[in-house]
Design a protein around this motif. Structure first.
Motif, PDB file in Angstrom:
ATOM      1  N   SER A 131       5.417   7.951   2.099  1.00 32.20           N
ATOM      2  CA  SER A 131       4.630   6.722   1.957  1.00 32.20           C
ATOM      3  C   SER A 131       5.456   5.463   2.143  1.00 32.20           C
ATOM      4  N   THR A 132       6.735   5.487   1.713  1.00 32.75           N
ATOM      5  CA  THR A 132       7.545   4.266   1.795  1.00 32.75           C
ATOM      6  C   THR A 132       8.354   4.183   3.077  1.00 32.75           C
ATOM      7  N   LEU A 133       9.095   5.234   3.399  1.00 31.30           N
ATOM      8  CA  LEU A 133       9.994   5.169   4.548  1.00 31.30           C
ATOM      9  C   LEU A 133       9.289   5.399   5.890  1.00 31.30           C
ATOM     10  N   ALA A 187       6.655  15.545  -5.009  1.00 29.12           N
ATOM     11  CA  ALA A 187       6.524  14.130  -5.370  1.00 29.12           C
ATOM     12  C   ALA A 187       7.537  13.273  -4.619  1.00 29.12           C
ATOM     13  N   LEU A 188       8.775  13.751  -4.511  1.00 30.25           N
ATOM     14  CA  LEU A 188       9.802  12.991  -3.791  1.00 30.25           C
ATOM     15  C   LEU A 188       9.480  12.901  -2.303  1.00 30.25           C
ATOM     16  N   ALA A 189       8.988  13.991  -1.742  1.00 29.50           N
ATOM     17  CA  ALA A 189       8.605  13.971  -0.327  1.00 29.50           C
ATOM     18  C   ALA A 189       7.458  12.998  -0.092  1.00 29.50           C
ATOM     19  N   ALA A 190       6.502  12.977  -1.009  1.00 28.49           N
ATOM     20  CA  ALA A 190       5.391  12.027  -0.886  1.00 28.49           C
ATOM     21  C   ALA A 190       5.892  10.592  -0.977  1.00 28.49           C
ATOM     22  N   LEU A 191       6.863  10.364  -1.856  1.00 29.48           N
ATOM     23  CA  LEU A 191       7.463   9.034  -1.988  1.00 29.48           C
ATOM     24  C   LEU A 191       8.133   8.609  -0.683  1.00 29.48           C
ATOM     25  N   LEU A 238       0.906  14.043   2.637  1.00 26.41           N
ATOM     26  CA  LEU A 238       0.126  13.234   1.705  1.00 26.41           C
ATOM     27  C   LEU A 238       0.615  11.789   1.699  1.00 26.41           C
ATOM     28  N   GLY A 239       1.941  11.614   1.731  1.00 24.54           N
ATOM     29  CA  GLY A 239       2.504  10.269   1.737  1.00 24.54           C
ATOM     30  C   GLY A 239       2.158   9.479   2.981  1.00 24.54           C
ATOM     31  N   CYS A 240       1.989  10.163   4.100  1.00 24.22           N
ATOM     32  CA  CYS A 240       1.620   9.476   5.344  1.00 24.22           C
ATOM     33  C   CYS A 240       0.124   9.175   5.419  1.00 24.22           C
ATOM     34  N   VAL A 241      -0.693   9.940   4.708  1.00 25.62           N
ATOM     35  CA  VAL A 241      -2.141   9.757   4.792  1.00 25.62           C
ATOM     36  C   VAL A 241      -2.641   8.688   3.824  1.00 25.62           C
ATOM     37  N   LEU A 242      -2.087   8.627   2.625  1.00 24.24           N
ATOM     38  CA  LEU A 242      -2.633   7.736   1.604  1.00 24.24           C
ATOM     39  C   LEU A 242      -2.581   6.246   1.960  1.00 24.24           C
ATOM     40  N   PRO A 243      -1.430   5.681   2.383  1.00 22.72           N
ATOM     41  CA  PRO A 243      -1.427   4.228   2.645  1.00 22.72           C
ATOM     42  C   PRO A 243      -2.392   3.786   3.743  1.00 22.72           C
ATOM     43  N   PRO A 244      -2.406   4.434   4.919  1.00 27.06           N
ATOM     44  CA  PRO A 244      -3.335   3.944   5.948  1.00 27.06           C
ATOM     45  C   PRO A 244      -4.802   4.160   5.599  1.00 27.06           C
ATOM     46  N   PHE A 295       0.820  -1.206   0.000  1.00 29.00           N
ATOM     47  CA  PHE A 295       0.000   0.000   0.000  1.00 29.00           C
ATOM     48  C   PHE A 295       0.857   1.261   0.000  1.00 29.00           C
ATOM     49  N   SER A 296       2.044   1.199   0.580  1.00 27.75           N
ATOM     50  CA  SER A 296       2.912   2.379   0.588  1.00 27.75           C
ATOM     51  C   SER A 296       3.416   2.688  -0.819  1.00 27.75           C
ATOM     52  N   VAL A 297       3.782   1.642  -1.571  1.00 24.19           N
ATOM     53  CA  VAL A 297       4.229   1.865  -2.951  1.00 24.19           C
ATOM     54  C   VAL A 297       3.061   2.361  -3.808  1.00 24.19           C
ATOM     55  N   PHE A 298       1.914   1.727  -3.662  1.00 27.74           N
ATOM     56  CA  PHE A 298       0.718   2.131  -4.401  1.00 27.74           C
ATOM     57  C   PHE A 298       0.375   3.592  -4.104  1.00 27.74           C
ATOM     58  N   ALA A 299       0.446   3.962  -2.831  1.00 28.27           N
ATOM     59  CA  ALA A 299       0.134   5.336  -2.443  1.00 28.27           C
ATOM     60  C   ALA A 299       1.172   6.313  -2.956  1.00 28.27           C
ATOM     61  N   ALA A 300       2.448   5.893  -2.962  1.00 27.50           N
ATOM     62  CA  ALA A 300       3.507   6.778  -3.461  1.00 27.50           C
ATOM     63  C   ALA A 300       3.275   7.130  -4.925  1.00 27.50           C
ATOM     64  N   VAL A 301       2.876   6.137  -5.713  1.00 26.94           N
ATOM     65  CA  VAL A 301       2.581   6.391  -7.126  1.00 26.94           C
ATOM     66  C   VAL A 301       1.413   7.363  -7.258  1.00 26.94           C
ATOM     67  N   GLY A 302       0.374   7.147  -6.441  1.00 27.54           N
ATOM     68  CA  GLY A 302      -0.777   8.038  -6.491  1.00 27.54           C
ATOM     69  C   GLY A 302      -0.437   9.452  -6.059  1.00 27.54           C
ATOM     70  N   ALA A 303       0.396   9.564  -5.002  1.00 26.20           N
ATOM     71  CA  ALA A 303       0.758  10.887  -4.502  1.00 26.20           C
ATOM     72  C   ALA A 303       1.629  11.644  -5.488  1.00 26.20           C
ATOM     73  N   ALA A 304       2.519  10.921  -6.156  1.00 29.82           N
ATOM     74  CA  ALA A 304       3.450  11.584  -7.071  1.00 29.82           C
ATOM     75  C   ALA A 304       2.859  11.779  -8.462  1.00 29.82           C
ATOM     76  N   GLY A 305       1.797  11.030  -8.780  1.00 27.94           N
ATOM     77  CA  GLY A 305       1.277  11.040 -10.139  1.00 27.94           C
ATOM     78  C   GLY A 305       0.795  12.390 -10.624  1.00 27.94           C
ATOM     79  N   SER A 306       0.108  13.134  -9.759  1.00 26.04           N
ATOM     80  CA  SER A 306      -0.411  14.447 -10.175  1.00 26.04           C
ATOM     81  C   SER A 306       0.715  15.417 -10.487  1.00 26.04           C
TER      82      SER A 306
END
Length: 486
Positions: A331-333, A324-328, A388-394, A152-163
């Motif tokens: 969400s992952t780290l 985008a990098l911060a969101a990555l 955004l990266g912390c909110v999307l996965p959970p 879910f963290s990788v999935f969310a990272a893609v979503g957060a960075a996609g825009s």
């Protein structure tokens, strides 16, 4: 006596390793599909002026290149979730990918505005099947808590960075190739994801759901479509426009009728039990409000960097790479590593507050502010990205956890619909606030300049975005925390 169920030594680990690899291929394919859906929400915005010139669109009709996609996607997501459960998530996922690639190629080859608008609507139709099917595949494939958190963290990272990546890619492709490549680029990504599905474990359609809830399908499509269209029309016409008000009232009434039908339907499109779960409701509210604020933030970044700081579209897009990098990283780290170790609220609430702090920094900007990039933009981009990266996965995890197998498609569709509604509302609402505040400042303030009025409008809108994020933390905290303690 030998049992036929006894495996030879070493066989089980080999099977598990093979299954593990197949699971991670699922993540790769679903992430590529998520990139398609999110990327297409912004990449065409940058290409639109060039497409308008090439195809001879009128100023009044050009918005349909954006609106057609948003209407189809927002209006059909719940139906897409039900179709995903009925046909099987993997099969629906493949159909969505192939259809999205074909409609993208059609749009890139458009010879007139009608052809482009139709292709964009088709993209939205297939995205409405693709998005819930992809999230459902992740939910059913990754069940072990640690692996689920990473997925879910990788999935969310893609979503957060996609825009943000959509704005960058749109600027680069339009400037150095052609606006058509903003659509053609989807084809290789979709085909790559289709190839990856060969290793995605097959799933079976969920039987026993009864007939399609036709009344619910029609009411949800019309209701969500009317609301999304109202949000899009509010930007050029204003919230007081009779057309916007009629669409909003009509959309709300249709959605109220949809809710009444779903309570009584034997096989509802969106079972009310999906929404009555407190933690899931909290996740849906928090992600909706997060997207309201963040898409207003992206709009501010695009306008402010280009109109006030004088950045080119490419430079403005590249600035958003920081976000985008911060969101990555967030969400992952952070979210990915802490998933399962801390309650979801311990990620969602700090994430909302971090994003709010990032917006608060930008409210201090004035026309005379110097060193804007290092002292204001970079900290704001980092904080909003981490938030955004912390909110999307959970929230994605909460939205699809503890769900009956037949309801996974509906829960995934509800999560995606929350994002779409939040993005549409945020863009329209905060842009309207910014333009109204700018016009009021220019008319009332002595010695006001157009640049000063624009900055005042931006900071006013960001103040509202800051308040929305704080409200999101206050509203969702009781829902999520109480559910976790119960």
């Amino acid at each position: 006596m030998n049992s036929p169920d006894i495996k030879p030594p070493g066989a089980e680990p080999a099977v598990k390793t093979h299954d593990n690899r197949r699971r991670w291929w699922t993540l790769l394919a679903v992430s590529a599909a998520q990139l398609l859906v999110v990327l297409d929400g912004t990449i065409v915005n940058i290409a639109l002026p060039s497409a308008q010139t090439a195809l001879g669109m009128s100023d009044a009709s050009r918005q349909w290149a954006i609106t057609a996609y948003a209407l189809a996607l927002g209006g059909l997501l719940l139906i897409g979730g039900r179709v995903s459960s009925a046909l099987g998530h993997r099969r629906t996922f493949i159909i969505g990918l192939v259809g999205f690639a074909a409609s993208s190629a059609l749009g890139g080859a458009a010879v007139n505005p009608g052809m482009l608008f139709g292709a964009r609507a088709l993209q939205g139709v297939f995205a409405a099947a693709l998005a819930p099917a992809g999230l459902s595949l992740l939910t059913t494939t990754f069940t072990e808590p640690r692996e689920r958190g990473r997925a879910f963290s990788v999935f969310a990272a893609v979503g957060a960075a996609g825009s943000a990546l959509g704005l960058v890619a749109g600027g680069l492709l339009t400037e150095y190739t052609s606006w058509r490549w903003c659509l053609y680029i989807n084809v290789p990504i979709a085909l790559f994801a289709v190839g990856g599905t060969a290793l995605v474990p097959a799933d079976r359609p969920i039987r026993g759901g009864g007939r399609l809830d036709v009344a619910g399908a029609l009411l949800s499509a019309a209701g969500f479509g009317a609301v999304v269209y109202a949000f899009n029309e509010a930007e050029p016409l204003g919230w007081g426009s009779p057309k916007v008000l009629a669409l909003l009232v009509g959309g709300v009434l249709l959605l109220a009728a949809f809710a009444a039908v779903e309570v009584r339907a034997p096989s509802p499109l969106l079972p009310m039990r999906v929404l009555s779960h407190r933690a899931r409701a909290g996740a849906l509210v928090s992600i909706t409000l997060m997207f309201v604020a963040m898409f207003g933030f992206y709009l501010f970044m695009s306008y402010y960097t280009q109109t006030v700081l004088g950045y080119s579209p490419v430079q403005a897009g590249l600035t958003l790479i920081i976000n985008a990098l911060a969101a990555l990283l967030g969400s992952t780290l952070i979210a990915g590593r802490l998933h399962g170790r801390v309650p979801p609220a311990m990620l969602i609430l700090p994430g909302l507050i971090a994003a709010a702090a990032g917006m608060l920094i930008l409210t201090r900007l004035t026309p005379q502010t110097t060193d804007v990039l290092p002292l204001y933009l970079v900290p704001a981009l980092v904080l909003t990205g981490l938030g955004l990266g912390c909110v999307l996965p959970p929230t994605a995890g909460l939205a699809t956890s503890d769900v009956h197998p037949y309801d996974i498609g509906a829960a995934s569709a509800a999560y995606n619909a929350s994002q779409q509604l939040g993005a549409a509302l945020g863009t329209a609402l905060l842009n309207t606030i910014a333009t109204s505040a700018a016009a009021s400042h220019l008319a009332s303030a002595r010695h006001a300049t157009p640049t000063g009025a624009s900055v005042h409008g931006y900071t006013t809108a960001l103040t509202v975005g800051f308040g929305i994020l704080l409200a999101a933390a206050c509203v969702t905290a009781p829902l999520i925390l109480k559910q976790q303690r119960s």
